[in-house]
Design a protein around this motif. Structure first.
Motif, mmCIF file in Angstrom:
data_model
loop_
_atom_site.group_PDB
_atom_site.id
_atom_site.type_symbol
_atom_site.label_atom_id
_atom_site.label_comp_id
_atom_site.label_asym_id
_atom_site.label_seq_id
_atom_site.Cartn_x
_atom_site.Cartn_y
_atom_site.Cartn_z
ATOM 1 N N LEU A 105 -13.119 8.287 -26.913
ATOM 2 C CA LEU A 105 -14.568 8.179 -26.835
ATOM 3 C C LEU A 105 -15.005 7.918 -25.406
ATOM 4 O O LEU A 105 -15.974 8.517 -24.909
ATOM 5 N N THR A 109 -17.622 10.591 -23.960
ATOM 6 C CA THR A 109 -19.023 10.337 -23.617
ATOM 7 C C THR A 109 -19.254 8.995 -22.939
ATOM 8 O O THR A 109 -19.995 8.922 -21.973
ATOM 9 N N MET A 110 -18.634 7.946 -23.466
ATOM 10 C CA MET A 110 -19.023 6.615 -23.009
ATOM 11 C C MET A 110 -18.226 6.241 -21.765
ATOM 12 O O MET A 110 -17.354 5.382 -21.818
ATOM 13 N N LEU A 118 -16.155 -1.098 -26.923
ATOM 14 C CA LEU A 118 -16.093 0.026 -27.858
ATOM 15 C C LEU A 118 -15.196 -0.325 -29.050
ATOM 16 O O LEU A 118 -15.565 -0.105 -30.202
ATOM 17 N N TYR B 347 -28.135 8.679 -22.973
ATOM 18 C CA TYR B 347 -26.683 8.855 -22.947
ATOM 19 C C TYR B 347 -26.250 10.313 -22.955
ATOM 20 O O TYR B 347 -25.276 10.675 -22.326
ATOM 21 N N HIS B 348 -26.939 11.114 -23.720
ATOM 22 C CA HIS B 348 -26.412 12.467 -23.942
ATOM 23 C C HIS B 348 -27.435 13.527 -23.539
ATOM 24 O O HIS B 348 -27.727 14.429 -24.297
ATOM 25 N N GLU B 350 -27.213 15.911 -21.753
ATOM 26 C CA GLU B 350 -26.722 17.282 -21.638
ATOM 27 C C GLU B 350 -27.031 18.090 -22.891
ATOM 28 O O GLU B 350 -27.016 19.309 -22.873
ATOM 29 N N PHE B 459 -25.110 1.777 -27.243
ATOM 30 C CA PHE B 459 -23.937 2.624 -27.393
ATOM 31 C C PHE B 459 -24.240 4.098 -27.601
ATOM 32 O O PHE B 459 -23.332 4.866 -27.880
ATOM 33 N N TYR B 462 -22.529 6.839 -30.316
ATOM 34 C CA TYR B 462 -21.421 6.060 -30.873
ATOM 35 C C TYR B 462 -21.976 4.953 -31.763
ATOM 36 O O TYR B 462 -21.551 4.775 -32.909
ATOM 37 N N LEU B 466 -21.599 4.728 -35.923
ATOM 38 C CA LEU B 466 -21.018 3.552 -36.582
ATOM 39 C C LEU B 466 -22.069 2.852 -37.433
ATOM 40 O O LEU B 466 -21.786 2.387 -38.533
#
Lengths: 366, 558
Positions: A105, A109-110, A118, B347-348, B350, B459, B462, B466
């Motif tokens: 992970l 991404t992280m 994590l 975070y993402h 993209e 996070f 992620y 979760l």
């Protein structure tokens, strides 16, 4: 025995998610090059043969987890250390899986989040789910198996529509003969991910249906083998053998090839989701197996050991290696030197003992 | 005070009125009417709404009597005409007969109340009552009590009435097409609204009183033979275990009988609509009606039920399916909308198409806050607006929403505090929460949204993934009277799918909706009703090794 029961469908989904786990995203069986998909299928056959042994033991004692029949069959003095060994194995596997997952992970991404954070988050979620009970884990897996399937379907469809699949990259099949494929199976694939099914021996006592249960699990193994094999073939046909071999998580670049009219692109977050789900369930199953073992061996309430056990797993995963390379190296060593004893040798001994006992103590007709 | 006579008249232990200080002589029915009346007034603290009408029965014998009721609670017409009127009209002849008869001395004791009860009263429902506590309760419920000289019993006449709200259109759970009547605050009216819809002898009704001070009537309705026998027994058992002083709303009951108390999700459905209640009764559920509130409880309730509206069955099935899908999507938008936006932009990024990303970044250029703070500010502002709008008088409520939504939204963007896209996200989640038919489910979504927001800010995806796993696991651990909360999905039931997300046409669903087949099908999961262990947090459960830790998952599917 236990009143908590898994339905067959739940067990099927749990098995599939467990098998897919991390295996779906890593370059599985790449020792055999572009025939990796074949080696996965062969690995599954080997895994199924091993599973036959586990299923045989289960059929003989459908109410007992593995750690209980080691003691029953080998006696108190040999059986207890063996059972303890299995518990340590499960904790170790859970910890390794956690490390694998959180490192991947972090790679995917992280990038800036500490590994420890994590891992903690992942483990806490797992502990919560197990705190709610084993059957909750099973039921939850059902929902997420569907999610993973949908993501897979979406990804495949999008790849097809993007026109990036080139099946010629899979040819020629068996270029160097069957040798590399077998080597890959022997080195890795029978054990990872199929040999890890040994931990299901701890959960099978909770199956609702003794007769059909093992068949369902075997079907789930086969199904997930097809999925893994298909994914690997997809990776190779999109990226080519070369890139796949060098990429640690080949599914990510594969999926990122998706591009439809500049709108649907870079959907690799879905792969990350699949990775998270897979790692989570794999770790949770190992965790559950360890907990069942502990509570059975030490006659302790299941929930009381939950958080101590979580802490052990967390620190094992953080402390077992200084870097990911070392972690992988250790994994390789364990795979050759340690796991075969637990996954093959001891079960075979138990099967032989059971068979011999049965043979001599079978009631004679008349 | 003739306490000696009192004690003889009362069953031991029940005679003394509640709240009477120990030591002082208990109040009760006395030999003389005058004394009884004094006792009554003492107990009620000389309340002026206690209306006493003293009368004399019989032409010559002149037996003292009194009719007592509380004004406002009793139906004045009934009291005047059927109680006092009939007493005055009929007793002369009766008592004369009796006296002549009485010369023969054939009757023992005091047959007077019996005679009046059987011959004189023109009221539909009247009984003899000798327990003081019951008499008080009856008077306080609006009944009329008739006290007679030399009699240690009172006649209780059912004259409950007084002002009530008329049956009107429900204010929540509106439909475009469908019945427009709603439950009211009276339990009797509510029962009649349901009975009017189900004219079946199988519809059973049980009434109990809950609340040591309020003595609230709680009615339990179910279809005999359709609802699982053990389910009804379990509900009855849980209702019986309630020890409360006050029951003012069905929420009080709901909180005490639901399986698990620590969850944002409602596990008991409530409705203001008689057609919903009737439909659920026919599907084998149990309905609990509480006096004093138009909201009835329907149980067991699973997750999908909160996304169904009564209208789904009045509209064409394809339209109903579309509407249901919209509701599920809006629930997803409600809990995940802001967090997905946050995860994507922080975070993402993209994943966002490049042109859109440039657009977003240029919008955020002048915004001084990180996206999380920005979002939290807006969400909080929106929650404040919503709460203000709900509590305001209706006329001002409009203004609040206009000022809040339009002026505040525009100003905040123009001032450069918040990016315009943020307003869109927040407004969308806000509207999505209104698309869910059940208000309590929408609130649950609103709370969970903040948890996801925090996870996403820390996070990214992620955390969200979760969070979703934990979220689903939590819902899986819930049960409503033994039925798994996510029932038709997990554990999977193909038959259950016909009327959850989908709403198949009635010629497919309808066939197995006959009660007989329902009862054959239902027990599979309804039989899972569990004991009160479910209410305890798991840590309290003793001896829970995996072996003994049962109770929950047995026989899920076989």
């Amino acid at each position: 025995m236990g009143k908590v029961k898994f339905g067959l469908g739940e067990f099927f989904c749990l098995t599939v998610l467990f098998e897919l786990g991390t295996a779906l995203v890593v370059n599985l069986g790449m020792e055999s090059g572009r025939d990796a998909w074949l080696s996965i299928l062969l690995g599954c056959v080997a895994g199924l043969i091993m599973f036959t042994g586990y299923a045989y033991l289960y059929r003989k004692q459908p109410d007992l987890p593995f750690t209980a029949y080691t003691r029953k069959l080998l006696g108190k003095y040999i059986g207890t250390p063996v059972a303890l060994g299995y518990i340590i194995l499960y904790i170790n596997l859970a910890a390794r899986d956690l490390r694998d997952g959180s490192t991947m992970l972090a790679m995917a991404t992280m990038h800036n989040t500490p590994l420890f954070i994590l891992s903690t988050l992942m483990l806490l979620s797992g502990a919560y789910v197990l705190h709610k009970g084993l059957e909750v884990l099973g039921r939850t897996s059902m929902v997420f198996a569907v999610v993973v399937m949908l993501i897979g379907l979406f990804g495949t469809l999008m790849l097809m529509l993007s026109g990036t699949i080139n099946l010629n990259r899979l040819l020629p099949v068996l270029e160097n003969g069957i040798q590399p494929v077998l080597a890959s199976v022997i080195h890795q694939n029978y054990m990872f991910p199929f040999g890890e099914m040994v931990c299901f021996t701890m959960l099978m006592p909770y199956l609702a249906n003794v007769k059909k249960g093992p068949w369902v699990i075997a079907a789930a193994m086969l199904f997930s083998a097809f999925l893994l094999s298909f994914t690997m073939a997809l990776n190779i046909s999109v990226l080519g053998e070369d890139i796949v071999e060098r990429s640690p998580l080949p599914l990510m670049p594969t999926i990122s090839k998706i591009s439809i009219s500049d709108f649907i692109q870079r959907v690799d977050i879905f792969v990350v989701m699949v990775l998270i789900i897979g790692v989570f369930f794999k770790m949770a199953v190992f965790f559950a197996a360890a907990l069942v073992g502990i509570s059975e061996l030490f006659r302790m309430p299941y929930r009381r050991m939950l958080y101590p056990c979580a802490l052990i797993i967390l620190f094992t995963s953080m402390l077992d290696a200084r870097s990911f390379i070392e972690h992988l190296d250790e994994g390789g060593t364990l795979l050759y030197r340690v796991y075969p004893y637990f996954m093959v040798v001891i079960p075979v001994v138990l099967v032989i003992v059971t068979a011999v006992r049965d043979h001599f103590s079978a009631p004679r007709p008349g | 005070m003739k306490s000696g006579a009192n004690r003889k008249a009362q069953a031991p232990g029940t005679g003394s009125a509640a709240g009477q200080p120990p030591g002082s002589a208990p109040l009760g029915l006395a030999d003389t009417v005058a004394q009884s009346l004094i006792n009554l007034q003492t107990e009620l603290g000389g309340s002026p709404d206690l209306k006493i009408r003293r009368i004399r029965l019989g032409g010559d014998s002149r037996i003292e009597a009194a009719a007592v009721h509380l004004s406002g609670l009793a139906d004045t017409v009934a009291v005047n005409e059927f109680v006092i009127g009939s007493l005055l009209d009929n007793t002369d002849d009766l008592l004369r007969d009796k006296q002549e008869d009485g010369a023969g001395a054939s009757r023992e004791q005091s047959p007077l109340p019996q005679v009046i009860l059987s011959r004189a009263l023109a009221i539909g429902d009247a009984v003899l009552q000798e327990e003081w506590k019951e008499i008080m309760l009856a008077i306080l419920s609006g009944d009329t009590a008739i006290l007679m000289e030399g009699c240690l019993e009172a006649i209780i006449c059912d004259t409950r009435g007084g002002e009530q709200r008329a049956v009107s259109e429900p204010s929540s759970q509106l439909v475009v097409r469908g019945p427009k009547d709603g439950f009211v605050e009276s339990v009797a009216t509510n029962i009649s609204l349901i009975r009017r819809r189900i004219k079946s002898s199988k519809l059973h009704l049980e009434v109990m009183k809950i609340g040591s001070e309020t003595h609230t009537h709680v009615a339990l309705m179910y279809m005999k033979g359709v609802a699982g026998e053990d389910l009804v027994q379990e509900v009855r058992e849980r209702l019986r275990k309630i020890t409360l002083n006050e029951v003012l709303e069905s929420g009080f009951i709901e909180e005490l009988i639901q399986d698990k108390t620590f969850t944002p999700f409602p596990t008991i459905y409530n409705s203001e609509r008689p057609d919903v209640a009737a439909g659920n009764l026919l599907e084998g559920r149990v309905v609990i009606i509480v006096d004093g509130t138009p909201f009835v409880l329907i149980l067991p309730a699973v997750f999908t039920q909160f996304f169904q509206s009564a209208e789904d069955y009045s509209q064409r099935f394809d339209i109903a399916i579309l509407m249901r899908l919209v509701r599920y999507v809006s629930f997803l938008v409600l809990i995940l909308g802001p967090s997905v936006y946050l995860a994507l932009t922080t975070y993402h990024y993209e994943m966002i198409p490049t042109t859109l990303l440039i657009n977003l970044l240029s919008q955020r250029e002048n915004v001084p806050f990180p996206a999380f703070v920005e979002l939290l500010l807006m969400e909080t502002a929106f929650e404040i607006l919503r709460e203000a709008g709900v509590r305001m008088p209706r006329a001002i409520g409009q203004t609040v929403s206009v000022v809040g939504a339009l002026i505040l939204g525009t100003a905040v963007v123009e001032a450069g505090i918040i990016a315009p896209i943020m307003v869109i996200v927040v407004a969308l989640t806000g509207i999505a929460s209104f698309a869910i038919p059940a208000y309590n489910m929408a609130i649950a979504g609103r709370i969970i949204r903040f948890a996801f927001l925090i996870l996403a800010s820390l996070f990214g995806f992620y955390g969200i993934t979760l969070g979703l796993i934990v979220f689903v696991a939590h819902m899986n651990s819930l049960r409503s009277f033994g039925v798994p909360y996510l029932f038709p999905f997990v554990p999977l039931s193909v038959n259950g799918q016909k009327d959850t997300i989908l709403r198949l046409p009635l010629w497919i669903v309808g066939r197995d909706k006959t009660p007989k087949q329902m009862s054959k099908e239902l027990p599979e999961y309804m039989q899972l009703t569990t004991g009160h262990d479910e209410q305890l947090p798991p840590l309290i459960l003793k001896n829970d090794t995996p072996a003994s830790r049962g109770m929950e998952g047995e026989n899920d599917e076989k």
